[in-house]
Design a protein around this motif. Structure first.
Motif, mmCIF file in Angstrom:
data_model
loop_
_atom_site.group_PDB
_atom_site.id
_atom_site.type_symbol
_atom_site.label_atom_id
_atom_site.label_comp_id
_atom_site.label_asym_id
_atom_site.label_seq_id
_atom_site.Cartn_x
_atom_site.Cartn_y
_atom_site.Cartn_z
ATOM 1 N N GLU A 6 0.825 -1.214 0.000
ATOM 2 C CA GLU A 6 0.000 0.000 0.000
ATOM 3 C C GLU A 6 0.849 1.250 0.000
ATOM 4 O OE1 GLU A 6 -3.244 0.805 2.507
ATOM 5 O OE2 GLU A 6 -4.056 -1.216 2.369
ATOM 6 N N SER A 10 0.843 4.052 -2.888
ATOM 7 C CA SER A 10 0.489 5.435 -2.539
ATOM 8 C C SER A 10 1.626 6.380 -2.897
ATOM 9 C CB SER A 10 0.196 5.541 -1.055
ATOM 10 O OG SER A 10 -0.720 4.558 -0.683
ATOM 11 N N ALA A 17 1.434 12.448 -9.295
ATOM 12 C CA ALA A 17 0.555 13.617 -9.253
ATOM 13 C C ALA A 17 1.365 14.889 -9.041
ATOM 14 C CB ALA A 17 -0.466 13.447 -8.133
ATOM 15 N N THR A 51 2.159 7.182 -12.274
ATOM 16 C CA THR A 51 0.812 6.636 -12.116
ATOM 17 C C THR A 51 0.696 5.258 -12.780
ATOM 18 O OG1 THR A 51 0.151 7.895 -14.035
ATOM 19 C CG2 THR A 51 -0.362 8.846 -11.923
ATOM 20 N N MET B 1 -4.976 3.901 2.980
ATOM 21 C CA MET B 1 -3.867 4.772 2.596
ATOM 22 C C MET B 1 -3.963 5.131 1.117
ATOM 23 S SD MET B 1 0.098 4.519 3.614
ATOM 24 C CE MET B 1 0.188 2.759 3.544
ATOM 25 N N ILE B 2 -4.274 4.107 0.285
ATOM 26 C CA ILE B 2 -4.369 4.373 -1.143
ATOM 27 C C ILE B 2 -5.500 5.349 -1.434
ATOM 28 C CG2 ILE B 2 -4.910 3.296 -3.351
ATOM 29 C CD1 ILE B 2 -3.309 0.935 -2.520
ATOM 30 N N ALA B 5 -4.190 8.786 -0.915
ATOM 31 C CA ALA B 5 -3.267 9.135 -1.996
ATOM 32 C C ALA B 5 -4.051 9.473 -3.258
ATOM 33 C CB ALA B 5 -2.304 7.979 -2.263
ATOM 34 N N LEU B 6 -5.111 8.682 -3.526
ATOM 35 C CA LEU B 6 -5.904 8.936 -4.733
ATOM 36 C C LEU B 6 -6.637 10.267 -4.631
ATOM 37 C CD1 LEU B 6 -7.368 5.433 -5.565
ATOM 38 C CD2 LEU B 6 -5.883 6.796 -6.993
ATOM 39 N N PHE B 8 -5.677 12.878 -2.973
ATOM 40 C CA PHE B 8 -4.665 13.907 -3.210
ATOM 41 C C PHE B 8 -4.364 14.025 -4.703
ATOM 42 C CE2 PHE B 8 -0.185 14.765 -4.020
ATOM 43 C CZ PHE B 8 -0.096 16.038 -3.491
ATOM 44 N N ALA B 9 -4.165 12.854 -5.357
ATOM 45 C CA ALA B 9 -3.793 12.875 -6.775
ATOM 46 C C ALA B 9 -4.902 13.472 -7.620
ATOM 47 C CB ALA B 9 -3.464 11.463 -7.245
ATOM 48 N N ALA B 12 -4.767 17.165 -7.170
ATOM 49 C CA ALA B 12 -3.588 17.746 -7.821
ATOM 50 C C ALA B 12 -3.786 17.797 -9.332
ATOM 51 C CB ALA B 12 -2.352 16.914 -7.479
ATOM 52 N N ILE B 13 -4.319 16.699 -9.904
ATOM 53 C CA ILE B 13 -4.465 16.682 -11.358
ATOM 54 C C ILE B 13 -5.570 17.629 -11.802
ATOM 55 C CG2 ILE B 13 -5.010 15.208 -13.332
ATOM 56 C CD1 ILE B 13 -3.552 12.984 -11.914
ATOM 57 N N LEU B 15 -6.273 20.418 -10.343
ATOM 58 C CA LEU B 15 -5.628 21.735 -10.290
ATOM 59 C C LEU B 15 -4.749 21.931 -11.528
ATOM 60 C CD1 LEU B 15 -5.591 24.021 -8.251
ATOM 61 C CD2 LEU B 15 -3.515 23.071 -7.299
ATOM 62 N N ALA B 46 -3.312 10.433 -17.156
ATOM 63 C CA ALA B 46 -3.021 10.052 -15.773
ATOM 64 C C ALA B 46 -4.307 9.949 -14.961
ATOM 65 C CB ALA B 46 -2.075 11.074 -15.150
ATOM 66 N N ILE B 49 -6.057 6.672 -15.709
ATOM 67 C CA ILE B 49 -5.380 5.537 -15.075
ATOM 68 C C ILE B 49 -5.721 5.495 -13.577
ATOM 69 C CG2 ILE B 49 -3.130 4.562 -14.499
ATOM 70 C CD1 ILE B 49 -3.324 4.413 -17.349
ATOM 71 N N LEU B 50 -5.685 6.660 -12.931
ATOM 72 C CA LEU B 50 -5.975 6.696 -11.492
ATOM 73 C C LEU B 50 -7.433 6.338 -11.224
ATOM 74 C CD1 LEU B 50 -3.982 9.823 -10.340
ATOM 75 C CD2 LEU B 50 -3.434 7.443 -10.002
ATOM 76 N N GLY B 52 -9.089 4.245 -12.960
ATOM 77 C CA GLY B 52 -9.082 2.786 -13.051
ATOM 78 C C GLY B 52 -8.645 2.156 -11.746
ATOM 79 N N ILE B 53 -7.623 2.739 -11.096
ATOM 80 C CA ILE B 53 -7.185 2.183 -9.807
ATOM 81 C C ILE B 53 -8.292 2.329 -8.767
ATOM 82 C CG2 ILE B 53 -5.512 2.362 -7.935
ATOM 83 C CD1 ILE B 53 -3.465 3.258 -9.855
ATOM 84 N N ARG B 56 -10.945 -0.097 -9.239
ATOM 85 C CA ARG B 56 -10.406 -1.463 -9.222
ATOM 86 C C ARG B 56 -10.723 -2.246 -10.483
ATOM 87 N NH1 ARG B 56 -9.810 -2.689 -3.485
ATOM 88 N NH2 ARG B 56 -10.138 -0.690 -2.512
#
Lengths: 130, 89, 172
Positions: A6, A10, A17, A51, B1-2, B5-6, B8-9, B12-13, B15, B46, B49-50, B52-53, B56
């Motif tokens: 994980e 992350s 990003a 990514t 946790m992921i 992170a997602l 945040f990503a 960010a993207i 923005l 990007a 792809i994110l 997709g994560i 799942r």
């Protein structure tokens, strides 16, 4: 899914990003096109690369599927990013700069301004140059 | 946790995409706008792809691949248009 | 000897580009995202068919002399792309725009093969703070734009030593 996996996924997502954000910010911040060109071509390759690696790692750790077709996208972007930058730079030279503002090579000049050997001056440029 | 992170990503993207939109609006030349749109396409790849994560599922991969190819071809076509005033000669 | 020649010519006409065939099979398997005998067979069919159909577009084969060195070059470039990203990101975030020293460089080329020059130009674009912009009409100089380079001669030397010398060993 283990804590380590994980954390790796992350971290890759966040690295990607951040680089994408920096690339876009650089394009706003830099003063003119040639310096702007540096920001996206570099920062975004690692951005998308991060990514994509996160996606590979995630599907490997969470579903146990070894999915590597993401490599195909990063391969394609690594091949196409230099060509895009090259074309934009050529178009910029063509529309904004004169040959005298650039360092002059010995022998023939830059191909954006000078025709390759064997082409009569004044004629339309041949179709297969570029 | 992921999930964090997602989140945040995604912010960010988003923005980054807004910044690209600003670059498209500001210009000042056509080439600046082409560069901004090219960067926008890369950010969208990007983002897909994110997504997709976070869903799942790998089904969004093809969409990202097509965006990669389409973005490249359209940028080259724009640059060539500026260079030659024509795309297909 | 004659028979051998005829044999290689036969192989050449059926497999005009063996490397391209291998690459196409690999891409097909990646695209399907699963390895099975059926996929491999279909990949082989496509990998033989496409080079045959497009053989007239690629009259020459790229001439790679040293595959080990090519792998080393690939790894060096990947490493440099990562450092390039960090370096450019630092410039974008922290450098004052007025203190940047953007420059044009003219890199004289010792490479003559088009595929080697293409690779060099691509590498230059992907690595620290440089973008390749144009080739001179006779193909002997490369125009490179630097984002921040106080010492142009050192940059030209770095490109020639680090990338061109390696490509020279691989291709010529």
């Amino acid at each position: 899914m283990s804590i380590l996996a994980e954390a790796i996924v992350s971290a890759l997502i966040i690295i990607g990003a951040v680089f994408l954000l920096v690339g876009s910010w650089g394009m706003i911040r830099m003063p003119e096109l040639m310096t702007r060109l540096h920001a996206p071509t570099k920062a975004t390759t690692l951005g998308v690369g991060g990514t994509l690696l996160a996606s590979i790692a995630y599907f490997l750790a969470a579903e146990g599927v070894f999915s590597i077709h993401e490599l195909l996208i990063s391969m394609f972007l690594f091949l196409s990013a230099p060509i895009t930058a090259h074309f934009l730079a050529k178009a910029y030279m063509h529309s904004r700069l004169k040959a005298g503002e650039l360092p002059r090579p010995d022998g023939k000049g830059w191909s954006t301004y000078d025709k390759p050997a064997g082409v009569e001056s004044g004629e339309a440029p041949p179709r297969d140059t570029l | 946790m992921i999930e964090h992170a997602l989140t945040f990503a995604f912010s960010a993207i988003s923005l980054a995409l807004l910044m690209n939109l600003w670059s498209v609006v500001r210009g000042p030349s056509i080439l600046d706008r082409v560069l901004a749109i090219d960067t926008m396409v890369i950010n969208v790849i990007a983002l897909i792809i994110l997504y997709g994560i976070s869903e799942r599922t790998p089904v969004y991969f093809e969409a990202a691949l097509i965006f990669a190819m389409f973005g490249f071809v359209s940028t080259v076509a724009y640059a060539k248009f500026v260079l030659r005033g024509d795309i297909i000669e | 000897m004659m028979a051998h020649d005829a044999q290689t010519r036969q192989a050449r006409s059926w497999l005009p580009h063996p490397l391209m065939t291998v690459l196409l099979i690999l891409i097909w398997i990646l695209l399907q995202n699963s390895f099975s005998l059926g996929n491999l067979l279909l990949g082989v069919v496509l990998g033989v068919l496409f080079p045959l159909m497009t053989a007239s577009f690629w009259p020459d084969r790229p001439h790679i002399r040293n595959y080990g060195k090519a792998v080393v070059y690939f790894l060096v470039v990947i490493g440099d792309i990562v450092t390039a990203n960090i370096q450019v990101a630092r410039l974008i975030l922290f450098a004052r725009v007025s203190s940047l020293q953007p420059r044009w460089l003219c890199v004289p080329l010792a490479l003559t093969r088009p595929e080697a020059i293409t690779l060099l130009a691509g590498t230059v674009t992907m690595t620290p703070g440089t973008v390749s912009c144009d080739l001179s009409a006779d193909g002997r100089h490369l125009l490179v734009h630097c984002l921040d380079e106080p010492d142009p001669e050192a940059a030209v030397r770095r490109i020639k030593m680090r990338y061109e010398a390696r490509l020279m060993e691989i291709f010529e």
